[in-house]
Design a protein around this motif. Structure first.
Motif, PDB file in Angstrom:
ATOM      1  N   ARG A  47       0.802  -1.216   0.000  1.00 33.39           N
ATOM      2  CA  ARG A  47       0.000   0.000   0.000  1.00 33.39           C
ATOM      3  C   ARG A  47       0.848   1.286   0.000  1.00 33.39           C
ATOM      4  O   ARG A  47       0.572   2.188  -0.780  1.00 33.39           O
ATOM      5  N   TYR A  48       1.825   1.361   0.868  1.00 30.07           N
ATOM      6  CA  TYR A  48       2.610   2.589   0.934  1.00 30.07           C
ATOM      7  C   TYR A  48       3.331   2.850  -0.388  1.00 30.07           C
ATOM      8  O   TYR A  48       3.304   3.965  -0.920  1.00 30.07           O
ATOM      9  N   GLU A  49       3.965   1.830  -0.931  1.00 27.98           N
ATOM     10  CA  GLU A  49       4.672   1.986  -2.202  1.00 27.98           C
ATOM     11  C   GLU A  49       3.697   2.306  -3.335  1.00 27.98           C
ATOM     12  O   GLU A  49       4.022   3.083  -4.236  1.00 27.98           O
ATOM     13  N   MET A  50       2.502   1.721  -3.284  1.00 25.88           N
ATOM     14  CA  MET A  50       1.466   2.053  -4.275  1.00 25.88           C
ATOM     15  C   MET A  50       1.132   3.536  -4.196  1.00 25.88           C
ATOM     16  O   MET A  50       1.010   4.214  -5.226  1.00 25.88           O
ATOM     17  N   GLY A  51       0.970   4.049  -2.983  1.00 30.66           N
ATOM     18  CA  GLY A  51       0.657   5.463  -2.807  1.00 30.66           C
ATOM     19  C   GLY A  51       1.726   6.360  -3.402  1.00 30.66           C
ATOM     20  O   GLY A  51       1.422   7.365  -4.061  1.00 30.66           O
ATOM     21  N   LYS A  52       2.980   5.992  -3.193  1.00 30.69           N
ATOM     22  CA  LYS A  52       4.081   6.784  -3.743  1.00 30.69           C
ATOM     23  C   LYS A  52       4.065   6.762  -5.278  1.00 30.69           C
ATOM     24  O   LYS A  52       4.308   7.791  -5.919  1.00 30.69           O
ATOM     25  N   THR A  53       3.760   5.604  -5.845  1.00 35.91           N
ATOM     26  CA  THR A  53       3.692   5.525  -7.309  1.00 35.91           C
ATOM     27  C   THR A  53       2.482   6.287  -7.836  1.00 35.91           C
ATOM     28  O   THR A  53       2.576   6.981  -8.852  1.00 35.91           O
ATOM     29  N   LEU A  54       1.359   6.195  -7.153  1.00 39.63           N
ATOM     30  CA  LEU A  54       0.170   6.949  -7.571  1.00 39.63           C
ATOM     31  C   LEU A  54       0.450   8.451  -7.553  1.00 39.63           C
ATOM     32  O   LEU A  54      -0.009   9.183  -8.435  1.00 39.63           O
ATOM     33  N   PHE A  55       1.198   8.906  -6.558  1.00 39.58           N
ATOM     34  CA  PHE A  55       1.559  10.317  -6.507  1.00 39.58           C
ATOM     35  C   PHE A  55       2.385  10.711  -7.735  1.00 39.58           C
ATOM     36  O   PHE A  55       2.158  11.751  -8.349  1.00 39.58           O
ATOM     37  N   GLN A  56       3.335   9.864  -8.108  1.00 41.97           N
ATOM     38  CA  GLN A  56       4.150  10.149  -9.295  1.00 41.97           C
ATOM     39  C   GLN A  56       3.309  10.094 -10.573  1.00 41.97           C
ATOM     40  O   GLN A  56       3.525  10.882 -11.498  1.00 41.97           O
ATOM     41  N   LEU A  57       2.355   9.179 -10.613  1.00 40.25           N
ATOM     42  CA  LEU A  57       1.438   9.143 -11.761  1.00 40.25           C
ATOM     43  C   LEU A  57       0.627  10.426 -11.838  1.00 40.25           C
ATOM     44  O   LEU A  57       0.366  10.932 -12.934  1.00 40.25           O
ATOM     45  N   ALA A  58       0.234  10.966 -10.691  1.00 43.67           N
ATOM     46  CA  ALA A  58      -0.493  12.239 -10.685  1.00 43.67           C
ATOM     47  C   ALA A  58       0.375  13.361 -11.246  1.00 43.67           C
ATOM     48  O   ALA A  58      -0.092  14.200 -12.022  1.00 43.67           O
ATOM     49  N   ARG A  59       1.638  13.374 -10.878  1.00 41.67           N
ATOM     50  CA  ARG A  59       2.565  14.376 -11.418  1.00 41.67           C
ATOM     51  C   ARG A  59       2.694  14.230 -12.938  1.00 41.67           C
ATOM     52  O   ARG A  59       2.731  15.227 -13.663  1.00 41.67           O
ATOM     53  N   LEU A  60       2.748  12.980 -13.396  1.00 40.47           N
ATOM     54  CA  LEU A  60       2.805  12.737 -14.840  1.00 40.47           C
ATOM     55  C   LEU A  60       1.543  13.255 -15.518  1.00 40.47           C
ATOM     56  O   LEU A  60       1.612  13.931 -16.542  1.00 40.47           O
ATOM     57  N   ARG A  61       0.381  12.945 -14.939  1.00 41.66           N
ATOM     58  CA  ARG A  61      -0.889  13.399 -15.527  1.00 41.66           C
ATOM     59  C   ARG A  61      -0.965  14.922 -15.555  1.00 41.66           C
ATOM     60  O   ARG A  61      -1.517  15.498 -16.487  1.00 41.66           O
ATOM     61  N   GLN A  62      -0.384  15.555 -14.555  1.00 42.44           N
ATOM     62  CA  GLN A  62      -0.337  17.015 -14.551  1.00 42.44           C
ATOM     63  C   GLN A  62       0.499  17.507 -15.735  1.00 42.44           C
ATOM     64  O   GLN A  62       0.104  18.429 -16.444  1.00 42.44           O
ATOM     65  N   ALA A  63       1.640  16.883 -15.965  1.00 42.17           N
ATOM     66  CA  ALA A  63       2.513  17.265 -17.083  1.00 42.17           C
ATOM     67  C   ALA A  63       1.837  17.017 -18.425  1.00 42.17           C
ATOM     68  O   ALA A  63       2.091  17.735 -19.389  1.00 42.17           O
ATOM     69  N   GLN A  64       0.960  16.012 -18.470  1.00 42.11           N
ATOM     70  CA  GLN A  64       0.230  15.695 -19.698  1.00 42.11           C
ATOM     71  C   GLN A  64      -1.052  16.507 -19.828  1.00 42.11           C
ATOM     72  O   GLN A  64      -1.771  16.370 -20.801  1.00 42.11           O
ATOM     73  N   ASP A  65      -1.322  17.356 -18.840  1.00 47.83           N
ATOM     74  CA  ASP A  65      -2.536  18.174 -18.775  1.00 47.83           C
ATOM     75  C   ASP A  65      -3.801  17.307 -18.804  1.00 47.83           C
ATOM     76  O   ASP A  65      -4.774  17.627 -19.461  1.00 47.83           O
ATOM     77  N   GLU A  66      -3.735  16.211 -18.070  1.00 51.55           N
ATOM     78  CA  GLU A  66      -4.876  15.291 -17.933  1.00 51.55           C
ATOM     79  C   GLU A  66      -5.396  15.419 -16.507  1.00 51.55           C
ATOM     80  O   GLU A  66      -5.098  14.613 -15.632  1.00 51.55           O
ATOM     81  N   ARG A  67      -6.177  16.458 -16.279  1.00 49.42           N
ATOM     82  CA  ARG A  67      -6.616  16.830 -14.925  1.00 49.42           C
ATOM     83  C   ARG A  67      -7.482  15.761 -14.255  1.00 49.42           C
ATOM     84  O   ARG A  67      -7.319  15.498 -13.062  1.00 49.42           O
ATOM     85  N   ALA A  68      -8.395  15.150 -14.976  1.00 46.73           N
ATOM     86  CA  ALA A  68      -9.270  14.143 -14.357  1.00 46.73           C
ATOM     87  C   ALA A  68      -8.458  12.947 -13.870  1.00 46.73           C
ATOM     88  O   ALA A  68      -8.657  12.467 -12.745  1.00 46.73           O
TER      89      ALA A  68
END
Length: 99
Positions: A47-68
């Motif tokens: 779970r903890y490592e999943m959370g860290k990866t999800l956070f990085q995926l959110a940063r990626l989505r921000q860079a891709q301008d994929e807000r949802a």
């Protein structure tokens, strides 16, 4: 890690690679590594490592301008960090959410 079947280490290493690719604006490669990381970590129920990866995926989505998709990843990470009491990680999620 992959050759020695050290799945947790492989998942973490793939996240680091994803962060590096993201920093270098190689978004397709970043997405591939981060998604592989998440798949591995979900399979391990880390779970903890999943959370860290999800956070990085959110940063990626921000860079891709994929807000949802960014909000979805942040929400998932937020739930994990809240349940684990990971306050520093939770603060990072909340900071990115406010942007």
């Amino acid at each position: 890690a992959q050759e020695q079947e050290m799945r947790l280490e492989e998942g973490s290493t793939r996240r680091v690679l994803g962060r590096i690719y993201l920093a270098r604006q190689k978004l397709v490669r970043a997405e591939r590594e981060l998604q592989n990381s998440l798949d591995i970590l979900e399979g391990l129920n880390s779970r903890y490592e999943m959370g860290k990866t999800l956070f990085q995926l959110a940063r990626l989505r921000q860079a891709q301008d994929e807000r949802a998709q960014m909000r979805e990843s942040l929400e998932r990470a937020n739930v994990i960090f809240e349940n684990l009491g990971a306050r520093l990680d939770l603060a990072q999620v909340q900071d990115l959410t406010a942007r």
